[in-house]
Design a protein around this motif. Structure first.
Motif, mmCIF file in Angstrom:
data_model
loop_
_atom_site.group_PDB
_atom_site.id
_atom_site.type_symbol
_atom_site.label_atom_id
_atom_site.label_comp_id
_atom_site.label_asym_id
_atom_site.label_seq_id
_atom_site.Cartn_x
_atom_site.Cartn_y
_atom_site.Cartn_z
ATOM 1 N N SER A 253 -28.312 -16.464 5.284
ATOM 2 C CA SER A 253 -27.020 -15.939 5.739
ATOM 3 C C SER A 253 -27.175 -14.546 6.353
ATOM 4 O O SER A 253 -28.037 -13.771 5.956
ATOM 5 N N PRO A 254 -26.335 -14.224 7.368
ATOM 6 C CA PRO A 254 -26.299 -12.835 7.852
ATOM 7 C C PRO A 254 -25.754 -11.931 6.746
ATOM 8 O O PRO A 254 -25.106 -12.396 5.810
ATOM 9 N N PHE A 255 -26.005 -10.657 6.855
ATOM 10 C CA PHE A 255 -25.672 -9.777 5.731
ATOM 11 C C PHE A 255 -25.540 -8.340 6.225
ATOM 12 O O PHE A 255 -25.882 -8.012 7.357
ATOM 13 N N THR A 256 -25.061 -7.485 5.330
ATOM 14 C CA THR A 256 -25.209 -6.051 5.541
ATOM 15 C C THR A 256 -25.594 -5.436 4.212
ATOM 16 O O THR A 256 -25.542 -6.103 3.180
ATOM 17 N N VAL A 257 -26.044 -4.171 4.217
ATOM 18 C CA VAL A 257 -26.388 -3.512 2.955
ATOM 19 C C VAL A 257 -25.663 -2.168 2.882
ATOM 20 O O VAL A 257 -25.140 -1.684 3.883
ATOM 21 N N MET A 258 -25.667 -1.579 1.719
ATOM 22 C CA MET A 258 -24.923 -0.326 1.467
ATOM 23 C C MET A 258 -25.209 0.777 2.492
ATOM 24 O O MET A 258 -24.273 1.324 3.076
ATOM 25 N N PRO A 259 -26.478 1.127 2.714
ATOM 26 C CA PRO A 259 -26.695 2.255 3.623
ATOM 27 C C PRO A 259 -26.220 1.967 5.048
ATOM 28 O O PRO A 259 -25.789 2.893 5.749
ATOM 29 N N ILE A 260 -26.255 0.695 5.463
ATOM 30 C CA ILE A 260 -25.782 0.383 6.810
ATOM 31 C C ILE A 260 -24.262 0.505 6.884
ATOM 32 O O ILE A 260 -23.707 1.024 7.849
ATOM 33 N N GLN A 261 -23.605 0.073 5.823
ATOM 34 C CA GLN A 261 -22.145 0.234 5.766
ATOM 35 C C GLN A 261 -21.777 1.719 5.870
ATOM 36 O O GLN A 261 -20.857 2.099 6.598
ATOM 37 N N MET A 262 -22.543 2.522 5.155
ATOM 38 C CA MET A 262 -22.307 3.986 5.212
ATOM 39 C C MET A 262 -22.508 4.511 6.617
ATOM 40 O O MET A 262 -21.692 5.268 7.143
ATOM 41 N N PHE A 263 -23.626 4.094 7.208
ATOM 42 C CA PHE A 263 -23.973 4.540 8.552
ATOM 43 C C PHE A 263 -22.865 4.164 9.526
ATOM 44 O O PHE A 263 -22.451 4.961 10.372
ATOM 45 N N ASN A 264 -22.347 2.949 9.387
ATOM 46 C CA ASN A 264 -21.267 2.459 10.229
ATOM 47 C C ASN A 264 -20.030 3.349 10.115
ATOM 48 O O ASN A 264 -19.413 3.740 11.100
ATOM 49 N N TRP A 265 -19.698 3.697 8.862
ATOM 50 C CA TRP A 265 -18.498 4.507 8.653
ATOM 51 C C TRP A 265 -18.672 5.941 9.153
ATOM 52 O O TRP A 265 -17.737 6.529 9.672
ATOM 53 N N THR A 266 -19.864 6.487 8.964
ATOM 54 C CA THR A 266 -20.038 7.889 9.394
ATOM 55 C C THR A 266 -19.981 8.006 10.916
ATOM 56 O O THR A 266 -19.698 9.085 11.436
ATOM 57 N N SER A 267 -20.226 6.901 11.643
ATOM 58 C CA SER A 267 -20.191 7.005 13.093
ATOM 59 C C SER A 267 -18.773 6.790 13.654
ATOM 60 O O SER A 267 -18.567 6.845 14.852
ATOM 61 N N ARG A 268 -17.794 6.551 12.743
ATOM 62 C CA ARG A 268 -16.389 6.427 13.196
ATOM 63 C C ARG A 268 -15.792 7.823 13.362
ATOM 64 O O ARG A 268 -16.116 8.732 12.601
ATOM 65 N N PRO A 269 -14.885 7.968 14.326
ATOM 66 C CA PRO A 269 -14.282 9.298 14.529
ATOM 67 C C PRO A 269 -13.269 9.689 13.450
ATOM 68 O O PRO A 269 -13.134 10.851 13.115
ATOM 69 N N ASN A 276 -14.634 7.235 3.209
ATOM 70 C CA ASN A 276 -15.211 5.968 2.748
ATOM 71 C C ASN A 276 -16.726 6.066 2.651
ATOM 72 O O ASN A 276 -17.346 5.582 1.699
ATOM 73 N N ALA A 277 -17.332 6.678 3.683
ATOM 74 C CA ALA A 277 -18.789 6.816 3.701
ATOM 75 C C ALA A 277 -19.249 7.638 2.509
ATOM 76 O O ALA A 277 -20.236 7.296 1.840
ATOM 77 N N ALA A 278 -18.525 8.728 2.209
ATOM 78 C CA ALA A 278 -18.890 9.564 1.062
ATOM 79 C C ALA A 278 -18.797 8.760 -0.230
ATOM 80 O O ALA A 278 -19.675 8.852 -1.101
ATOM 81 N N ALA A 279 -17.743 7.947 -0.328
ATOM 82 C CA ALA A 279 -17.584 7.140 -1.544
ATOM 83 C C ALA A 279 -18.736 6.144 -1.669
ATOM 84 O O ALA A 279 -19.314 5.967 -2.751
ATOM 85 N N ALA A 280 -19.079 5.492 -0.558
ATOM 86 C CA ALA A 280 -20.176 4.521 -0.592
ATOM 87 C C ALA A 280 -21.490 5.222 -0.931
ATOM 88 O O ALA A 280 -22.293 4.706 -1.716
#
Lengths: 308, 272
Positions: A253-269, A276-280
């Motif tokens: 299955s495709p997936f994501t992991v914690m640090p990528i989720q964080m990375f995704n959120w930190t790149s949002r304006p 959210n990124a800080a919480a993760a």
């Protein structure tokens, strides 16, 4: 300073020597604090931002376009499943390799070269493992951009750590114990199975957990092999209601992991996503600390019975 | 001074009455650590149900010699034997390339310098040799473990805590546990490598007493750096120096009237 003869000059000399103790102690504390305080500052800063965001929904919600509804469900499930694969791959390979190198391999230059290379592997940048895995696991073996690929990649990444920990643990077993077993007529495999592996398990497990604590925070290789950054579904459940009850569909299955989720959120304006990124991040650091803590506890528990 | 006490502990002992039957015989035995020749053309007969002691200054090769009998040197690369060690009554050469060292180690057993129990329970320590031999029956294991512990004079001290860790025993008890472990598999020859050198005098006395008892059941070859010990426990003594066997004979004869000047110098304390 002249050669100290009388008591007074001896005392003066000792006082002068002791000043260096003080100087070194100060330097040492300073060096320690630079690392420790930096970590504490980062952690506290992250906690201040992130902790208010932590609630039950944060763990049970999928990521969302709305910061307030976004959660880390797919990320932590993904991380756990990837870690599961990592452990299943890294432990047998690492322990097997370490055991072979320590107990079976002839002591010659080939073994030396392998040994040096294993140690060097630990220093290879993780992105290189990612690129290798993209070529080998994703395309060559056809595992695709899946949990299986990620697990294998991270397993490869921590393999040197597991091998080195295994060898260290095996080396700490006294020669006398080995000889006692051999003298009773045990074969090499009986010595390994009945003595070497059980007595070194504490050290091996510690190495495995420390390796896993590193792997869980790895981002670069997992992105390289193509983990998704936004995913709103879970992999198929490994447990099924009907026989044979176990399913391995989740591996592909495709997936994501914690640090990528964080990375995704930190790149949002939006600032809310940074929260959210800080919480993760807070959750991830706690997870890592918990794993390390568990390693220490495990080592203490398993070594209590073994004194040498 | 040393001679007096050694001699007095030898004199009062009765001679072994049974006829002497050879159990193992080393002939022309040389041993090499790589290029270094550690043992030079040794000849020695160990008689059945006797205690034979190997004495000599440190570095003379007595432990190296002992470890040839159960092929312990095979565990490390670069070691080489020459000559032979024949085991009787079946008259096979233990050092022959066709003889599996594991088979040799199953027939002989060894007690080491430092007590080396496994970090397992007392029971499992004694049972390990039997398990290696494929013994699965719990009742047989229990019986044999008890018998070995009784033979090693440890049973009364441990019978209520067989399943506790062996590390909780004292040094002397640990060494007797190692003797029990070595006894459990009914060895044809027991090798002792300075078994009391890390023990206090009381524990040493109990081990010596045990060795003197055990020879009724099993043939014993013991390495010791302690001449009094050799005099107290052994029937035969071999004096080694620089990898050579200088003199071999009945312990009483060797200690009271050594034939060789070097032996005399060593046992009278002028050398060593």
């Amino acid at each position: 300073m002249p050669y100290a003869r009388d008591l007074k000059s001896i005392r003066r000399l000792i006082a002068a020597h002791k000043r260096w103790d003080l100087v070194f102690a100060c330097c040492g504390v300073l060096a320690l604090m630079v690392g420790l305080l930096t970590f504490i500052a980062l952690f506290v800063d992250m906690a201040i931002d992130g902790v208010p965001r932590l609630n039950w929904d944060f763990f049970t919600n999928f990521p969302s376009r709305h910061a307030a509804q976004a959660g880390i469900l797919s990320a932590w499930v993904g991380s756990c499943l990837v870690m599961l694969v990592t452990a299943f791959v890294a432990v047998p390979l690492g322990v097997g390799a370490g055991l072979y190198l320590e107990e079976y391999a002839p002591k010659n230059w080939v073994t030396d070269v392998i040994e040096i290379n294993v140690t060097n592997l630990a220093g290879v940048p993780s992105i290189v493992y990612g690129l290798l895995a993209l070529g080998v696991f994703v395309y060559q073996f056809g595992f695709g951009q899946s949990i299986l690929s990620a697990g294998f990649t991270l397993a490869l990444l921590i393999l040197p750590v597991v091998i080195v920990a295994t060898r260290e643990a095996i080396r700490s077993i006294p020669v006398g114990i080995r000889e006692a077993a051999y003298a009773l007529g045990a074969t090499q495999w009986q010595v390994c199975k009945d003595h070497i592996i059980p007595y070194s398990s504490a050290g091996i497990l510690t190495g495995v957990i420390i390796g896993m604590a590193r792997a869980i925070g790895e981002t670069a290789p997992v992105i390289t092999i193509g983990a998704l950054t936004f995913i709103a579904f879970l992999p198929p459940s490994p447990i099924k209601a009907e026989p044979p009850f176990l399913s391995f569909e989740w591996l592909t299955s495709p997936f994501t992991v914690m640090p990528i989720q964080m990375f995704n959120w930190t790149s949002r304006p939006e600032a809310a996503f940074l929260q959210n990124a800080a919480a993760a991040g807070f959750v991830l650091v706690l997870l890592t600390l918990a794993m390390n803590g568990f390693a220490i506890w495990l080592r203490y528990r398993l070594r209590k019975n073994i004194k040498w | 001074m040393a001679t007096v006490s050694v001699a007095s502990s030898v004199e009062s002992r009765p001679q072994p009455s049974a006829p002497l039957v050879p159990k193992v015989k080393a002939s022309g035995l040389s041993f090499y650590y790589g290029a270094f020749r550690a043992l030079k053309e040794l000849d020695l007969v160990v008689h059945e149900n006797c205690v034979t002691a190997l004495i000599g200054p440190s570095g003379c090769g007595k432990s190296t010699f002992l470890r040839c009998f159960n092929r312990m040197h095979d565990l490390y690369p670069g070691n080489r034997y020459e000559g032979e060690i024949r085991l009787y009554p079946d008259d096979i050469n233990l050092l022959a390339p066709g003889v599996d060292p594991i088979e040799v180690r199953m027939r002989l057993s060894m007690v080491f310098q430092k007590p080396n129990p496994f970090p397992k329970s007392i029971f499992e320590n004694v049972a390990y040799g039997l398990r290696v031999r494929g013994e699965r029956s719990g009742r047989t294991l229990e019986g044999k473990v008890e018998a070995a512990l009784r033979d090693a004079a440890l049973w009364s001290e441990v019978k209520d805590r067989l399943h506790q860790l062996a590390f909780n025993l004292s040094g002397g008890q640990q060494q007797r546990l190692c003797i029990a472990r070595a006894l459990a598999t009914d060895p044809e020859l027991m090798l002792f490598d300075e078994p009391t050198s890390s023990l206090d005098p009381i524990a040493t006395a109990s081990i010596e007493e045990l060795i003197a008892d055990l020879k009724k059941k099993v043939t014993i070859l013991i390495v010791t750096h302690n001449m009094q010990q050799a005099a107290r426990v052994s029937d035969f003594t071999a004096y080694m120096y620089l990898g050579q066997l200088i003199e071999f004979g009945r312990t009483d004869e060797l200690f009271i009237k050594p034939k060789n000047k070097q032996t005399e110098d060593y046992i009278t304390g002028r050398f060593g």
